[in-house]
Design an enzyme around this catalytic site. Sequence first.
Site, PDB file in Angstrom:
ATOM      1  N   HIS A 195       2.744  15.472   5.305  1.00  0.00           N
ATOM      2  CA  HIS A 195       3.817  14.561   4.910  1.00  0.00           C
ATOM      3  C   HIS A 195       3.302  13.124   4.844  1.00  0.00           C
ATOM      4  O   HIS A 195       3.554  12.404   3.868  1.00  0.00           O
ATOM      5  CB  HIS A 195       4.969  14.674   5.915  1.00  0.00           C
ATOM      6  CG  HIS A 195       6.043  13.649   5.759  1.00  0.00           C
ATOM      7  ND1 HIS A 195       7.245  13.911   5.148  1.00  0.00           N
ATOM      8  CD2 HIS A 195       6.093  12.351   6.152  1.00  0.00           C
ATOM      9  CE1 HIS A 195       8.000  12.817   5.158  1.00  0.00           C
ATOM     10  NE2 HIS A 195       7.318  11.859   5.768  1.00  0.00           N
ATOM     11  N   GLU A 196       2.565  12.703   5.868  1.00  0.00           N
ATOM     12  CA  GLU A 196       2.065  11.333   5.907  1.00  0.00           C
ATOM     13  C   GLU A 196       1.009  11.089   4.830  1.00  0.00           C
ATOM     14  O   GLU A 196       0.979  10.021   4.200  1.00  0.00           O
ATOM     15  CB  GLU A 196       1.505  11.002   7.297  1.00  0.00           C
ATOM     16  CG  GLU A 196       2.518  11.087   8.423  1.00  0.00           C
ATOM     17  CD  GLU A 196       3.771  10.251   8.154  1.00  0.00           C
ATOM     18  OE1 GLU A 196       3.670   9.218   7.450  1.00  0.00           O
ATOM     19  OE2 GLU A 196       4.854  10.632   8.623  1.00  0.00           O
TER      20      GLU A 196
ATOM     21  N   HIS B 278       2.612  10.330   1.561  1.00  0.00           N
ATOM     22  CA  HIS B 278       2.993   8.929   1.386  1.00  0.00           C
ATOM     23  C   HIS B 278       1.830   8.140   0.790  1.00  0.00           C
ATOM     24  O   HIS B 278       2.018   7.289  -0.086  1.00  0.00           O
ATOM     25  CB  HIS B 278       3.375   8.306   2.733  1.00  0.00           C
ATOM     26  CG  HIS B 278       4.739   8.667   3.210  1.00  0.00           C
ATOM     27  ND1 HIS B 278       5.856   8.583   2.410  1.00  0.00           N
ATOM     28  CD2 HIS B 278       5.178   9.103   4.427  1.00  0.00           C
ATOM     29  CE1 HIS B 278       6.925   8.951   3.110  1.00  0.00           C
ATOM     30  NE2 HIS B 278       6.534   9.276   4.329  1.00  0.00           N
TER      31      HIS B 278
ATOM     32  N   GLU C  26      10.932   9.437   1.968  1.00  0.00           N
ATOM     33  CA  GLU C  26      10.844  10.541   2.924  1.00  0.00           C
ATOM     34  C   GLU C  26      11.111  11.878   2.242  1.00  0.00           C
ATOM     35  O   GLU C  26      10.405  12.859   2.475  1.00  0.00           O
ATOM     36  CB  GLU C  26      11.828  10.326   4.087  1.00  0.00           C
ATOM     37  CG  GLU C  26      11.490   9.174   4.999  1.00  0.00           C
ATOM     38  CD  GLU C  26      10.096   9.270   5.582  1.00  0.00           C
ATOM     39  OE1 GLU C  26       9.643  10.375   5.916  1.00  0.00           O
ATOM     40  OE2 GLU C  26       9.439   8.222   5.703  1.00  0.00           O
TER      41      GLU C  26
END
Length: 301
Positions: free
Chosen positions: A143-144, A147, A223
């Site tokens: 997920h990070e 980004h 997100e």
Amino acid sequence: MATIYTHQSQNIRRTFALFGVFLVFIIGVGFIFSQVYGDPGILYLAVGVSIIANIFSYYSSDTIALAISGARPVERKDYPQLYNIVENLAITAGLPMPRLYVTSEMQINAFATGRNPQHAAVAVTEGALQKLNKTELEGVLAHELSHIGNRDILVSTVAVVLAGTISIAADFFLRSLWFGGGRRRDSEEGGNSGVFLLIGIAISILAPLGAMLLQLAISRRRESLADATGVLLTRYPEGLASALEKIASDHTPMAHASSATAHLWIDTPFKEGAKIAWYQKLFLTHPPVSERIAALRGMAK
């Protein structure tokens, strides 16, 4: 893997649009100040401040975010499993290896920051390293990294500095009224500055709220996008979904929780555990975890 990141150019445009809005706002406030106080030097100062703040936020906002969060840099020898997971995901994503940071917080959380993939950093809490299994940790880290790949780390990190500067400028204007400068100017020029004074007061009250809502809207969009993109890296939606369940049930307080950086984390560092009314969702830094989990598990069907 570059085809995963379909919103890169959009996020880059959004970042520079944010710079432009900030530039116009600060210069506009400077103009109003100059009219109220009859001093054109204030406008010149505002132009200088806006340019310096934009440059500073571009190059140093990640350093500020990491410092506010109490993160410390780590190497492979310090956390070999963390390093190996991030390294493997970065290779899969076609991204450079980001700098790794760990905070002493026992709450399960993580965030990414930096102005581009070549200058990116990922910070993870001790709580995440201790309470998540390998699959869940991989989901969070994917997920990070998403980004970073989506190029939304800059706009979210820059928002920390720019939103803070807007709030400071608005607060400074309101406090300056106590010295009566606007009233003196108004009496000298027959009330012309009174209009600017009223405009300045309105902007000073509404601007911080607008900056906050913009910051929150950016966070919620990024997100949801990172959840979906992260799953494309791991090919296993349940890993992140299970991690989010643990995050939602973890009410450990965070010592370095700050409203300035709350939108950076994978979930809000402020844990309340109460049901959320529809109107309160306007002021959330993140989409509700239950909605994110449902979306992830819907991808697995």
